[in-house]
Write an enzyme that holds these catalytic residues in place. Sequence first.
Site, PDB file in Angstrom:
ATOM      1  N   ASP A 196      -5.551   2.465  -4.524  1.00 26.83           N
ATOM      2  CA  ASP A 196      -6.862   2.325  -3.879  1.00 26.83           C
ATOM      3  C   ASP A 196      -7.222   3.607  -3.121  1.00 26.83           C
ATOM      4  OD1 ASP A 196      -5.086   2.016  -1.766  1.00 26.83           O
ATOM      5  OD2 ASP A 196      -5.964   0.160  -1.000  1.00 26.83           O
TER       6      ASP A 196
ATOM      7  N   ASP B 151      -0.785   1.257  -4.890  1.00 21.52           N
ATOM      8  CA  ASP B 151      -1.748   0.241  -5.335  1.00 21.52           C
ATOM      9  C   ASP B 151      -3.082   0.869  -5.763  1.00 21.52           C
ATOM     10  OD1 ASP B 151      -2.363   0.924  -2.720  1.00 21.52           O
ATOM     11  OD2 ASP B 151      -2.888  -1.106  -2.090  1.00 21.52           O
TER      12      ASP B 151
ATOM     13  N   SER C 122       0.826  -1.200   0.000  1.00 20.05           N
ATOM     14  CA  SER C 122       0.000   0.000   0.000  1.00 20.05           C
ATOM     15  C   SER C 122       0.864   1.256   0.000  1.00 20.05           C
ATOM     16  CB  SER C 122      -0.969  -0.036   1.179  1.00 20.05           C
ATOM     17  OG  SER C 122      -1.941   0.973   1.023  1.00 20.05           O
TER      18      SER C 122
ATOM     19  N   ASP D 265      -2.022   6.425  -4.525  1.00 17.06           N
ATOM     20  CA  ASP D 265      -0.939   5.675  -3.873  1.00 17.06           C
ATOM     21  C   ASP D 265      -0.519   4.493  -4.753  1.00 17.06           C
ATOM     22  OD1 ASP D 265      -3.206   4.134  -3.404  1.00 17.06           O
ATOM     23  OD2 ASP D 265      -2.688   3.633  -1.343  1.00 17.06           O
TER      24      ASP D 265
END
Length: 560
Positions: free
Chosen positions: A303, A301, A142, A299
């Site tokens: 999400d 990833d 993340s 970010d």
Amino acid sequence: MYQDEYERWLNADLQDVDLGTELQSIKGDDDAIKDRFAVALKFGTAGLRGTLGAGTNRMNIWVVRQATQGVADWVKTQGGTQTVAISYDSRLKGWNFARDAAGVLAANGINVRIYDELMPVPALSFATRYYHCNAGIMVTASHNPKEYNGYKAYGPDGCQMTDDAAAVVYDSIQKTDVLTGAKYMSFAEGVEKGLIKFVGNDCKKGLYDAIESRQIRPGAAKGSGLKLVYSPLNGTGLVPVTHVLRDIGITDITIVPEQEYPNGYFTTCPYPNPEIFQALEKGLALAKETGADLMLATDPDADRVGIAMKCPDGSYELVSGNEMGVLLLDYICAGRIEKGTMPKNPVAVKSIVSTPLANAVAKHYGVELRETLTGFKWIGDQIAQLEAADEVERFIFGFEESYGYLAGSYVRDKDAVIGSMLICEMAAYYRSIGSSIKQRLEEIYKEYGRYLNKVDSFSFPGLSGMDKMAGIMENLRKNPLSEIAGIKVAKVLDYEKPEETGLPKANVLIYTLENGATVVVRPSGTEPKIKIYYTTLGKDLSEAEAEKEKLAEAMKPIVA
């Protein structure tokens, strides 16, 4: 014991030259060996997350293979398609971990659908649902610093794994020897045997179609002249975000050049987190230079999405996750009512630590606002409940204060791609009627009151960190606070007591004060941190800020 494990790794064929070099370099260093081998990374509902390196307490191919064997054992008890979807982001070793996970699954006779390019969390959630998979695996840490990687596990609904499933997987991991226990075949052999297949273009197109069908005012962005600066923060957002934005008519997009392409070293921002100012600095400089209406960053990833908006004086102001959650809720409600697309008995969902301003906005539009524990899987669970009752179209929006948004039920995790689309559509619409995001936010504050939401984080590094955090929470429960900064506590909600909250157990305390302010104390689920969330309400910003400072000063010694 940890010395024996170190020796075993030192003498094994680790198939990764970096691991061998690292093990040689710590010879004779008891602390370094203990740190890597005294404990193992624990698999939970958020999967695994840790520093890259050698040992059971690090992220490496052996820990990934062991975890995947646990997932495979669980999948084999599930029936269904016996398929697992896999995606990965730009983190170091991401593709290695994704490929090795595929090899373990294939060796267990499980089918794999893996992306042929790095793709974000929402794409993994979508593929898991699209192929009717038993599970999904997203290789990502993340927004953690570059030294980290991780492994998020998803259930068949495309939502992060439930506690029960994670417990079964963890139990299986415990019985699997980290170096010898996982079944494994090479990626090439898995492909040859037809067990490993790439995600098809039909699935990729399906995701884009699902997102674009969630426009609130279709066509609002076309010809709006919205100028955008965008940074994928060297992660997975570039392809999906720009694809969707161009499709809806946002064409004036300047990408931050140093942060455009995947780079697991994140050289321009030590912490690739759109919540943090340093991550947005390059984008802000470029926004000022180009006179952009909006600066957006996702970010690694993709999400979560953070933004800065242009103010009337030409400066740029960061918009908090709470503010954007409220702005989007307001925009979606007003737009859907205007277009006649608002469902009957609409439902929005937010986490318990997100702003109560959303409650006031939802009430204004006649929307039922449900509150869940922190973690987007709980918002996904609310969507699943609506789906089970054949009422999934009632769900219009879900958000968390940490920059996570979702509109629509096509995935079950936060999605920065739809977040980016809706933010840009909203900005374009306000621009077309002579307004702006900034102006609308001020109108909302004028209408409902000047809410302020701030989070303070306290870190507890090292092996003793978790014990210290547990001690602080235990002390707060044993010696309940009757006042904070001289303001009486009117009500305490302890989420360890489901009979009081009506929600599953969680390590969270919420103090409601006599003046309406709230203080939430919550240890992070993924990092050794205690977070304190403050909500204050003032007649203007400075009054709300002064109130927050007073409460924060009083809380500091309690968590120090």
